[in-house]
Design a protein around this motif. Structure first.
Motif, PDB file in Angstrom:
ATOM      1  N   ALA A  19       5.308  52.652 -24.809  1.00  0.00           N
ATOM      2  CA  ALA A  19       5.695  54.042 -24.534  1.00  0.00           C
ATOM      3  C   ALA A  19       4.512  54.974 -24.771  1.00  0.00           C
ATOM      4  O   ALA A  19       4.232  55.872 -23.971  1.00  0.00           O
ATOM      5  CB  ALA A  19       6.876  54.442 -25.408  1.00  0.00           C
ATOM      6  N   LEU A  20       3.790  54.747 -25.860  1.00  0.00           N
ATOM      7  CA  LEU A  20       2.644  55.592 -26.185  1.00  0.00           C
ATOM      8  C   LEU A  20       1.546  55.434 -25.135  1.00  0.00           C
ATOM      9  O   LEU A  20       0.954  56.416 -24.679  1.00  0.00           O
ATOM     10  CB  LEU A  20       2.108  55.221 -27.577  1.00  0.00           C
ATOM     11  CG  LEU A  20       1.003  56.125 -28.118  1.00  0.00           C
ATOM     12  CD1 LEU A  20       1.543  57.523 -28.388  1.00  0.00           C
ATOM     13  CD2 LEU A  20       0.394  55.540 -29.383  1.00  0.00           C
ATOM     14  N   SER A  23       2.421  57.228 -22.079  1.00  0.00           N
ATOM     15  CA  SER A  23       2.283  58.670 -22.308  1.00  0.00           C
ATOM     16  C   SER A  23       0.823  59.101 -22.249  1.00  0.00           C
ATOM     17  O   SER A  23       0.488  60.111 -21.623  1.00  0.00           O
ATOM     18  CB  SER A  23       2.855  59.051 -23.676  1.00  0.00           C
ATOM     19  OG  SER A  23       4.198  58.660 -23.745  1.00  0.00           O
ATOM     20  N   THR A  26      -0.374  59.056 -18.706  1.00  0.00           N
ATOM     21  CA  THR A  26       0.164  60.199 -17.960  1.00  0.00           C
ATOM     22  C   THR A  26      -0.585  61.474 -18.321  1.00  0.00           C
ATOM     23  O   THR A  26      -0.937  62.279 -17.457  1.00  0.00           O
ATOM     24  CB  THR A  26       1.666  60.360 -18.272  1.00  0.00           C
ATOM     25  OG1 THR A  26       2.321  59.142 -17.947  1.00  0.00           O
ATOM     26  CG2 THR A  26       2.274  61.502 -17.470  1.00  0.00           C
ATOM     27  N   PHE A  27      -0.855  61.645 -19.614  1.00  0.00           N
ATOM     28  CA  PHE A  27      -1.570  62.836 -20.089  1.00  0.00           C
ATOM     29  C   PHE A  27      -2.960  62.929 -19.460  1.00  0.00           C
ATOM     30  O   PHE A  27      -3.367  63.979 -18.965  1.00  0.00           O
ATOM     31  CB  PHE A  27      -1.674  62.783 -21.621  1.00  0.00           C
ATOM     32  CG  PHE A  27      -2.319  63.995 -22.224  1.00  0.00           C
ATOM     33  CD1 PHE A  27      -1.602  65.171 -22.399  1.00  0.00           C
ATOM     34  CD2 PHE A  27      -3.662  63.965 -22.630  1.00  0.00           C
ATOM     35  CE1 PHE A  27      -2.193  66.296 -22.955  1.00  0.00           C
ATOM     36  CE2 PHE A  27      -4.259  65.084 -23.178  1.00  0.00           C
ATOM     37  CZ  PHE A  27      -3.530  66.253 -23.351  1.00  0.00           C
TER      38      PHE A  27
ATOM     39  N   ALA B  21      12.199  56.910 -23.691  1.00  0.00           N
ATOM     40  CA  ALA B  21      10.959  57.688 -23.673  1.00  0.00           C
ATOM     41  C   ALA B  21      10.055  57.215 -22.542  1.00  0.00           C
ATOM     42  O   ALA B  21       9.486  58.019 -21.799  1.00  0.00           O
ATOM     43  CB  ALA B  21      10.242  57.566 -25.019  1.00  0.00           C
ATOM     44  N   ALA B  22       9.971  55.888 -22.377  1.00  0.00           N
ATOM     45  CA  ALA B  22       9.100  55.340 -21.330  1.00  0.00           C
ATOM     46  C   ALA B  22       9.599  55.751 -19.950  1.00  0.00           C
ATOM     47  O   ALA B  22       8.818  56.129 -19.078  1.00  0.00           O
ATOM     48  CB  ALA B  22       9.024  53.824 -21.447  1.00  0.00           C
ATOM     49  N   VAL B  25       8.773  59.441 -19.416  1.00  0.00           N
ATOM     50  CA  VAL B  25       7.351  59.663 -19.154  1.00  0.00           C
ATOM     51  C   VAL B  25       6.965  59.128 -17.777  1.00  0.00           C
ATOM     52  O   VAL B  25       6.211  59.761 -17.034  1.00  0.00           O
ATOM     53  CB  VAL B  25       6.480  59.016 -20.259  1.00  0.00           C
ATOM     54  CG1 VAL B  25       5.014  59.133 -19.914  1.00  0.00           C
ATOM     55  CG2 VAL B  25       6.765  59.671 -21.605  1.00  0.00           C
ATOM     56  N   LEU B  29       5.407  60.993 -14.669  1.00  0.00           N
ATOM     57  CA  LEU B  29       4.179  60.505 -14.028  1.00  0.00           C
ATOM     58  C   LEU B  29       4.346  60.443 -12.510  1.00  0.00           C
ATOM     59  O   LEU B  29       3.482  60.897 -11.758  1.00  0.00           O
ATOM     60  CB  LEU B  29       3.828  59.115 -14.585  1.00  0.00           C
ATOM     61  CG  LEU B  29       2.586  58.436 -13.976  1.00  0.00           C
ATOM     62  CD1 LEU B  29       1.331  59.222 -14.287  1.00  0.00           C
ATOM     63  CD2 LEU B  29       2.442  57.011 -14.486  1.00  0.00           C
TER      64      LEU B  29
END
Lengths: 149, 265
Positions: A19-20, A23, A26-27, B21-22, B25, B29
């Protein structure tokens, strides 16, 4: 194999790691870091601002002022508070595609821009305000609304 | 160490939370990717435009937002500076307009006396938006008072393609030929009020000057200050062009029968 708590936490670590990772990707892909800079191209990340950017590139203020110089307050806290506030709502409406075109400035952002006219052009605006005692009707943008873009 | 069944619960909850969460996100995206793809094509090419297309509706297929703005010039209610207000009129055979702008002659009848003998003493109204410029010129009472020349068409119609055609590809020749025609003859050669093609290059959308009188006038003006062969389409800055494209029609002029063109005053 006997599943122990330790194994379970490994799995959680993998979940969170994925997940991180997604993220962070994407950021970076969305150029999230660019919003901390003063580069006008950050505002162009969303194509809705293309018209304003194109106008600014060809207008006289490009030599002396970038987006933030007119659209955010001239102090660090105010600047980043405004960036955060506008950044959130712009992202929200652009992502959900729930905004009306042509886009229009909000009352708060208009006030900020107006204060910034007075900040840079103080010599002129002070003289005008002086005679008219800062009347509320003295509004640079009533006539000069196209000056930036 | 926690008991296995309790650990499973925590592990399961953490897994669900991380999955949600994934998903969120990733959805963001994908949304960002879509928006970025939109930005690559600022307009979608539906039709191919070339130097012969005067009809703004055809340009409007590629540029719907700009075309909407252009069409707003029909507005006779929410005008920014007041200006023209819609006045109903009974259409006749000769003049099919059912709405016109208010008459300035009725507002101030002294104008009729002051302008006696001058075509404007017969009919003088507030100007309406660009959408009506050709129609209003075609049907004004002034046409009956004085025989108008084709030169009047220069700034009341989309003349670029017509000038080109009439001049066999030479804009200046076409302009001179149209000026010599009578108004009704010239009127048959044009179909639209000022349109996209009059200020924009159809390939690049760059601003451009299409009115020969402006090109000629600017060349003469610049020559008087020592600059030879000035051509705004080649050397003017973008900022100048933004004024010039309006100025090629919004200009004081006087007609002279001695020369074919329109003199810039």
């Amino acid at each position: 194999m006997k599943v122990t708590g330790r194994h379970a936490w490994y799995a959680v670590a993998v979940y969170l790691g994925v997940a991180l990772g997604v993220s962070i990707y994407t950021f970076v892909y969305a150029k999230g870091y660019s919003y901390l800079t003063n580069d006008p191209r950050a505002c162009l990340n969303c194509h809705v601002m293309k018209e304003q950017y194109d106008g600014w590139v060809k207008a006289p203020h490009r030599n002396v002022a970038a987006c933030n110089d007119c659209h955010t307050p001239h102090n660090l806290i105010g600047k980043f508070a405004t960036k955060a506030n506008n950044g959130f709502w712009h992202s929200y409406y652009f992502t959900t595609q729930t905004y009306a075109e042509p886009i229009r400035i909000t009352a708060r952002n208009r006030r900020i821009a107006l204060n910034n006219c007075r900040s840079c052009h103080a010599a002129v605006t002070d003289a005008i305000d002086g005679i008219h005692q800062g009347s509320g009707r003295l509004d640079c943008l009533r006539c000069h609304q196209n000056v930036g873009h | 160490m926690q008991k296995p069944h309790k650990t499973y619960k925590t592990f399961f909850a953490a897994g669900v939370a991380a999955a949600i969460a994934a998903v969120a996100v990733l959805a963001l995206l994908v949304n960002i990717i879509e928006r970025k793809t939109e930005a690559k094509n600022p307009f979608f090419r539906v039709v191919d435009l070339d130097d012969t297309v005067s009809d703004p509706a055809v340009w409007g297929k590629n540029f719907p937002l700009q075309y909407d703005g252009y069409k707003r010039t029909v507005d006779m209610v929410r005008t920014r500076f007041g200006g023209s207000e819609a006045t109903p009129r009974t259409p006749t055979q000769a003049d099919p307009r059912s709405v016109v702008a208010q008459s300035r002659l009725d507002e101030d009848p002294r104008l009729k006396t002051m302008w006696a003998g001058y075509a404007f003493s017969k009919d003088f109204r507030e100007e309406r938006g660009h959408a009506f410029m050709l129609e209003d010129q075609t049907y004004t009472e002034r046409q009956k008072a004085v025989a108008q020349p084709g030169a009047c068409m220069s700034c009341h119609a989309s003349t670029y393609a017509a000038h080109k055609k009439l001049g066999g590809g030479d804009l200046l020749k076409g302009f001179e030929a149209m000026n010599k025609l009578s108004y009704p003859e010239a009127r048959k050669l044009v179909d639209h009020p000022v349109s996209c093609i009059d200020c924009h290059d159809p390939k690049t959308m760059d601003l451009r000057i299409t009115r020969p009188a402006f090109l000629e006038g600017m060349r003469n003006l610049k020559e008087s200050s020592g600059i030879k062969d000035y051509d705004p389409n080649k050397t003017a800055t973008r900022q100048e062009m933004r004024s010039f494209v309006c100025g090629q029609c919004h200009v004081e002029y006087c007609m002279s029968s001695a020369i074919s063109g329109i003199l810039l005053a």
